[in-house]
Design an enzyme around this catalytic site. Structure first.
Site, PDB file in Angstrom:
ATOM      1  N   LYS A  66       0.833  -1.202   0.000  1.00  0.00           N
ATOM      2  CA  LYS A  66       0.000   0.000   0.000  1.00  0.00           C
ATOM      3  C   LYS A  66       0.872   1.259   0.000  1.00  0.00           C
ATOM      4  O   LYS A  66       0.561   2.240  -0.667  1.00  0.00           O
ATOM      5  CB  LYS A  66      -0.944   0.013   1.212  1.00  0.00           C
ATOM      6  CG  LYS A  66      -2.066  -1.005   1.121  1.00  0.00           C
ATOM      7  CD  LYS A  66      -3.159  -0.495   0.221  1.00  0.00           C
ATOM      8  CE  LYS A  66      -4.260  -1.364  -0.096  1.00  0.00           C
ATOM      9  NZ  LYS A  66      -4.703  -2.471  -0.472  1.00  0.00           N
TER      10      LYS A  66
ATOM     11  N   LYS B  36      -3.462 -11.437  -8.661  1.00  0.00           N
ATOM     12  CA  LYS B  36      -4.813 -11.764  -8.206  1.00  0.00           C
ATOM     13  C   LYS B  36      -5.845 -10.796  -8.775  1.00  0.00           C
ATOM     14  O   LYS B  36      -5.517  -9.674  -9.157  1.00  0.00           O
ATOM     15  CB  LYS B  36      -4.875 -11.753  -6.680  1.00  0.00           C
ATOM     16  CG  LYS B  36      -4.842 -10.373  -6.050  1.00  0.00           C
ATOM     17  CD  LYS B  36      -5.527 -10.383  -4.693  1.00  0.00           C
ATOM     18  CE  LYS B  36      -5.883  -8.973  -4.263  1.00  0.00           C
ATOM     19  NZ  LYS B  36      -6.967  -8.856  -3.318  1.00  0.00           N
TER      20      LYS B  36
ATOM     21  N   LYS C 144     -10.020  -5.228  -6.708  1.00  0.00           N
ATOM     22  CA  LYS C 144     -10.654  -3.959  -7.071  1.00  0.00           C
ATOM     23  C   LYS C 144      -9.611  -2.969  -7.543  1.00  0.00           C
ATOM     24  O   LYS C 144      -9.762  -2.329  -8.583  1.00  0.00           O
ATOM     25  CB  LYS C 144     -11.378  -3.374  -5.861  1.00  0.00           C
ATOM     26  CG  LYS C 144     -12.748  -3.927  -5.677  1.00  0.00           C
ATOM     27  CD  LYS C 144     -13.292  -3.541  -4.314  1.00  0.00           C
ATOM     28  CE  LYS C 144     -13.889  -4.760  -3.670  1.00  0.00           C
ATOM     29  NZ  LYS C 144     -13.721  -4.951  -2.262  1.00  0.00           N
TER      30      LYS C 144
HETATM   31  P1  ADP Z   1     -10.034  -6.346  -2.864  1.00  0.00           P
HETATM   32  O1  ADP Z   1      -8.830  -7.199  -2.713  1.00  0.00           O
HETATM   33  O2  ADP Z   1     -10.693  -6.501  -4.175  1.00  0.00           O
HETATM   34  O3  ADP Z   1      -9.802  -4.918  -2.490  1.00  0.00           O
HETATM   35  P2  ADP Z   1     -10.911  -6.941  -0.217  1.00  0.00           P
HETATM   36  O4  ADP Z   1      -9.492  -6.666   0.107  1.00  0.00           O
HETATM   37  O5  ADP Z   1     -11.925  -6.077   0.483  1.00  0.00           O
HETATM   38  O6  ADP Z   1     -11.100  -6.872  -1.786  1.00  0.00           O
HETATM   39  O7  ADP Z   1     -11.191  -8.476   0.061  1.00  0.00           O
HETATM   40  C1  ADP Z   1     -12.302  -9.008   0.710  1.00  0.00           C
HETATM   41  C2  ADP Z   1     -12.238 -10.505   0.772  1.00  0.00           C
HETATM   42  O8  ADP Z   1     -12.133 -11.065  -0.535  1.00  0.00           O
HETATM   43  C3  ADP Z   1     -11.009 -11.044   1.533  1.00  0.00           C
HETATM   44  O9  ADP Z   1     -11.398 -12.199   2.241  1.00  0.00           O
HETATM   45  C4  ADP Z   1     -10.042 -11.390   0.442  1.00  0.00           C
HETATM   46  O10 ADP Z   1      -9.145 -12.393   0.807  1.00  0.00           O
HETATM   47  C5  ADP Z   1     -10.980 -11.875  -0.632  1.00  0.00           C
HETATM   48  N1  ADP Z   1     -10.369 -11.701  -1.967  1.00  0.00           N
HETATM   49  C6  ADP Z   1     -10.166 -10.554  -2.636  1.00  0.00           C
HETATM   50  N2  ADP Z   1      -9.593 -10.778  -3.836  1.00  0.00           N
HETATM   51  C7  ADP Z   1      -9.406 -12.124  -3.911  1.00  0.00           C
HETATM   52  C8  ADP Z   1      -8.860 -13.009  -4.908  1.00  0.00           C
HETATM   53  N3  ADP Z   1      -8.425 -12.538  -6.059  1.00  0.00           N
HETATM   54  N4  ADP Z   1      -8.826 -14.328  -4.632  1.00  0.00           N
HETATM   55  C9  ADP Z   1      -9.294 -14.819  -3.467  1.00  0.00           C
HETATM   56  N5  ADP Z   1      -9.837 -14.049  -2.498  1.00  0.00           N
HETATM   57  C10 ADP Z   1      -9.898 -12.724  -2.706  1.00  0.00           C
END
Ligand code: ADP
Ligand code: TRP
Length: 333
Positions: A113, A197, A200
């Site tokens: 970050k 991965k 967002k």
């Molecule tokens: P992002 O990564 O899109 O910003 P978040 O960090 O809010 O979303 O993630 C929320 C949940 O979704 C967490 O449990 C995270 O591990 C899961 N998650 C997000 N992206 C992935 C991914 N590509 N594969 C598996 N789990 C994911």
């Protein structure tokens, strides 16, 4: 027997995507019958990126509607908004006293970050894992269903729980474990841009809210290569990623069909992508229809949030009282 407790949350920074769904929400739905579940919207965590008040509010509403549309049942699980439960931030303050600068600076999510937003390396970003630990520990969670990317943050929560217990010579906090069904590994859903991965902030996501046309377009544009030239060769990362997505949304016979074609070099990526897009759409389309319906029902959303806040605060207040007693905040009057 008392049901084990489960806590997990998602930041309201946009629409939920397939990574969120398969990494987290699908497990929420499967767990809600047999566990004492708390699923929340991590709106305080989302402040690290400085959303506008309008975006923050819209994001919270969207994720709440999406949780419900995916099938989380507010009668079975407690669904709440993090900022509705001030006990969490109080516990966060206490936990911060035993979280050390060095260990916080070393977490990969902080380093990532800090690289992504060099002009906004705020203290909230540094103590992000402490707030996450407070979310989990306030309900004395035993299990935390999250994707692979959250492994390290969860490791920190375990460390803070054990440390607190040790300092105060208590067993107030269980050690929270990552949760997957059938002992499977924690999952990482890949993006469509060849590496890494789906996320967002990565701009490579397919949202649950996406319409079928947009899904087809995104999938058809996914990165591949020129195709295999040697039989049975290993797949390069972008191709492997498409197969990983296929394994997640399609049936095993579809996967082995394309696997066989890859191995004898007859594969046409266009066919694989068409199949992948249709199988993603079968997952998302019913959810999308429900999201649209629920978003229109402000009264229902408000009722769910109110009910969830009440249940979450009841559980949180109990833990916080115990914690304050252990720390030594005794009532003098
Ligand atoms: P992002 O990564 O899109 O910003 P978040 O960090 O809010 O979303 O993630 C929320 C949940 O979704 C967490 O449990 C995270 O591990 C899961 N998650 C997000 N992206 C992935 C991914 N590509 N594969 C598996 N789990 C994911
Ligand atoms: N840090 C998580 C993410 O970005 C979201 C989150 C906040 C969370 N608090 C939590 C997940 C507590 C599980 C438990 O994905």
């Amino acid at each position: 027997m008392k049901k084990p407790t489960v806590v997990s949350g998602i930041r309201p920074t946009g629409y939920l995507h397939l990574g969120n769904y398969f990494g987290a929400v699908r497990n929420f739905i499967r767990m809600q019958n047999d566990y004492n579940c708390y699923f929340f919207i991590a709106d305080i965590h989302s402040l690290t990126t400085h959303p506008t008040p309008e975006n923050l509010q819209a994001g919270v509403k969207q994720v709440l509607a999406e949780y419900l549309a995916c099938g989380i049942d507010p009668e079975k699980a407690t669904i709440f908004i993090q900022s509705d439960v001030p006990e969490i931030t109080e516990l966060y303050t206490f936990m911060n006293m035993n979280a050390y600068l060095g260990e916080l600076e070393r977490t990969t999510s902080f380093k990532d970050k800090a690289r992504q937003q060099p002009d906004n390396v705020n203290a909230g970003l540094l103590t992000y894992p402490v707030l996450m630990a407070a979310d989990i520990l306030i309900h004395k969670a035993h299990f935390v269903p999250v994707g692979k990317d959250q492994e390290q943050n969860l490791e920190m929560a375990r460390k803070f729980a054990k440390r607190f217990n040790r300092i105060y010579n208590s067993e107030v906090f269980p050690t929270p474990k990552p949760f997957t069904f059938d002992g499977a590994d924690m999952i990482k859903v890949p993006g469509l841009d060849g590496s890494g991965k789906m996320g967002k902030s990565e701009g490579n996501a397919i949202n649950l809210y996406e319409d079928p046309k947009a899904i087809r377009k995104k999938v058809m544009r996914a990165v591949t290569d020129a195709g295999p030239t040697e039989p049975n060769s290993t797949k390069p990362e972008p191709v492997e990623n498409l197969f990983t997505l296929l394994k997640i949304v399609s049936t095993p016979d579809v996967v082995s069909h394309f696997d066989a074609q890859y191995n004898d070099c007859s594969i046409r990526y266009g066919d694989l992508k068409k199949q992948l897009a249709e199988d993603i759409i079968s997952y998302t389309e019913p959810i999308r229809t429900r999201i649209i319906d629920i978003l229109h029902d402000d009264e229902y959303l408000a009722k769910v949030a109110r009910m969830g806040a009440e249940k979450a605060r009841e559980s949180a207040a109990k833990t916080l009282n115990e914690v304050k007693g252990l720390i030594g905040f005794k009532r003098l009057f």
